[in-house]
Design a protein around this motif. Structure first.
Motif, short mmCIF file in Angstrom:
data_model
loop_
_atom_site.label_atom_id
_atom_site.label_comp_id
_atom_site.label_asym_id
_atom_site.label_seq_id
_atom_site.Cartn_x
_atom_site.Cartn_y
_atom_site.Cartn_z
N MET A 193 30.04 29.92 42.09
CA MET A 193 29.93 29.38 43.45
C MET A 193 31.20 28.58 43.73
O MET A 193 31.63 27.78 42.91
CB MET A 193 28.70 28.48 43.57
N SER A 194 31.77 28.77 44.90
CA SER A 194 32.94 27.98 45.29
C SER A 194 32.47 26.58 45.66
O SER A 194 31.29 26.37 45.96
CB SER A 194 33.64 28.63 46.48
N PRO A 195 33.38 25.59 45.63
CA PRO A 195 32.99 24.23 46.04
C PRO A 195 32.49 24.19 47.49
O PRO A 195 31.81 23.25 47.89
CB PRO A 195 34.30 23.43 45.92
N ARG A 196 32.81 25.21 48.28
CA ARG A 196 32.36 25.26 49.68
C ARG A 196 31.01 25.97 49.82
O ARG A 196 30.53 26.21 50.91
CB ARG A 196 33.37 25.99 50.55
N GLY A 197 30.45 26.41 48.68
CA GLY A 197 29.09 26.93 48.70
C GLY A 197 28.95 28.42 48.96
O GLY A 197 27.88 28.88 49.33
N PHE A 198 30.03 29.18 48.77
CA PHE A 198 29.89 30.64 48.86
C PHE A 198 30.30 31.27 47.53
O PHE A 198 31.07 30.69 46.76
CB PHE A 198 30.70 31.20 50.04
N PRO A 199 29.76 32.46 47.25
CA PRO A 199 30.04 33.07 45.94
C PRO A 199 31.48 33.56 45.85
O PRO A 199 32.02 34.08 46.83
CB PRO A 199 29.06 34.24 45.87
N ILE A 200 32.09 33.37 44.68
CA ILE A 200 33.42 33.92 44.40
C ILE A 200 33.33 34.75 43.13
O ILE A 200 32.43 34.56 42.31
CB ILE A 200 34.48 32.81 44.23
N TYR A 201 34.24 35.67 42.96
CA TYR A 201 34.18 36.64 41.86
C TYR A 201 35.50 36.68 41.13
O TYR A 201 36.55 36.89 41.74
CB TYR A 201 33.85 38.03 42.42
N TRP A 202 35.44 36.48 39.82
CA TRP A 202 36.59 36.68 38.95
C TRP A 202 36.47 38.06 38.31
O TRP A 202 35.45 38.36 37.70
CB TRP A 202 36.62 35.66 37.81
N LEU A 203 37.50 38.90 38.44
CA LEU A 203 37.48 40.17 37.71
C LEU A 203 37.40 39.87 36.23
O LEU A 203 38.07 38.97 35.72
CB LEU A 203 38.74 40.99 38.01
N GLY A 204 36.57 40.63 35.52
CA GLY A 204 36.38 40.42 34.08
C GLY A 204 37.56 40.92 33.26
O GLY A 204 38.49 41.56 33.79
N ALA A 205 37.50 40.64 31.97
CA ALA A 205 38.59 41.01 31.05
C ALA A 205 38.66 42.53 30.90
O ALA A 205 37.70 43.24 31.19
CB ALA A 205 38.35 40.36 29.69
N ALA A 206 39.82 43.01 30.48
CA ALA A 206 40.00 44.43 30.18
C ALA A 206 39.03 44.85 29.08
O ALA A 206 38.60 44.02 28.26
CB ALA A 206 41.44 44.70 29.75
N GLY A 207 38.65 46.13 29.07
CA GLY A 207 37.74 46.62 28.04
C GLY A 207 38.38 46.63 26.66
O GLY A 207 39.59 46.62 26.53
N LYS A 208 37.51 46.68 25.65
CA LYS A 208 37.99 46.79 24.26
C LYS A 208 38.54 48.21 24.06
O LYS A 208 38.15 49.15 24.76
CB LYS A 208 36.84 46.55 23.29
N PRO A 209 39.44 48.38 23.07
CA PRO A 209 39.94 49.73 22.80
C PRO A 209 38.79 50.69 22.48
O PRO A 209 37.90 50.35 21.70
CB PRO A 209 40.84 49.54 21.57
N ALA A 210 38.80 51.86 23.13
CA ALA A 210 37.77 52.87 22.87
C ALA A 210 38.37 54.02 22.06
O ALA A 210 37.74 54.53 21.15
CB ALA A 210 37.20 53.39 24.19
#
Ligand code: MN
Length: 257
Positions: A193-210
């Motif tokens: 949640m942002s300090p202003r009360g709306f949702p924010i999204y962080w892109l997740g980490a890169a995948g593990k080597p497959a």
């Protein structure tokens, strides 16, 4: 020899200073780099506004208000007084292996040189934090030195993606020519949640080597080798061209027109 140096971490990054220093023994060096960090910019160009280019004369450094691809593009299409013999990019803070190459601004800067027919090399350190950066810069020098005959022959443009374990030079096992591995899908996006009360999204980490099988960049660097992958930019899936002709019945759009 004239070498163009760029990166995606921005002109203040430790990696580009180390790389430029390592390149100076081969001849003239010009640095054209972004004014701030553009990691993950891929091959994007700035087309909706003009770019500023600030020249720092003492260092032969040009700071561009654009992406890594912008930097090399501007350099090669009018900023430099001559076509460079080699384009190098990096040293990036973090690995650019497998699927990373699709997103990497470091690789993109090298691709831009390659698209203009100039031998180009992207350099990345596996771990973030600049540990053993001196060693990585030395290794970059060794790679360029070994590559010089190919640069001089100028038979076909070559694009190399180099990944270096953060290890002292004497601990490295050598250089391996590799293919790209594959990562599994990236980790989930992180919702806060942002300090202003709306949702924010962080892109997740890169995948593990497959796919980190022997012969891949992941395998080489995890076994203490410097990985050198020759890349190309043709994304065509040549195996599927014939199949696609059947899927889409090439000679007809069909329908009741
Ligand atoms: Mn970066």
């Amino acid at each position: 020899m004239h070498i163009l140096v760029s990166n995606d971490d921005g002109y203040r990054a430790s990696g580009i200073a180390a790389l430029a220093k390592a390149m100076r023994r081969f001849g003239r060096v010009t640095i054209v780099a972004p004014d701030h960090n553009h990691s993950g910019a891929s091959n994007s160009l700035t087309l909706n506004r003009p770019l500023t280019v600030e020249h720092m004369p003492g260092d032969d450094l040009y700071v561009v208000s654009g992406t890594p691809s912008d930097c090399v593009h501007v350099a090669l299409t009018g900023l430099l007084d001559e076509k460079p013999d080699l384009v190098v990019s990096g040293i990036n803070c973090g690995a650019n292996m497998g699927d990373d190459t699709m997103y990497s601004g470091t690789v993109a800067a090298a691709i831009e040189g390659y698209l203009f027919g100039i031998p180009s090399i992207a350099f990345s350190q596996i771990d973030k934090g600049w540990a053993e950066l001196e060693s990585a810069a030395e290794v970059a020098g060794v790679v360029v030195e070994k590559f010089l005959p190919q640069i001089r022959e100028k038979r076909e443009a070559v694009l190399l993606n180099v990944n270096m374990p953060n290890m002292p030079r004497e601990a490295l096992q050598g250089i391996r020519a590799t293919r790209l591995g594959r990562r599994s899908s990236a980790e989930s996006v992180i919702r806060e949640m942002s300090p202003r009360g709306f949702p924010i999204y962080w892109l997740g980490a890169a995948g593990k080597p497959a796919d980190a099988a022997e012969g891949t960049d992941f395998w080489a660097t995890s076994h203490g080798f410097v990985s050198v992958t020759p890349l190309q930019t043709d994304l065509t899936n040549h195996r599927q061209v014939g199949e696609a002709a059947r899927w889409f019945d090439s000679d007809s759009l069909g329908g009741n027109r």
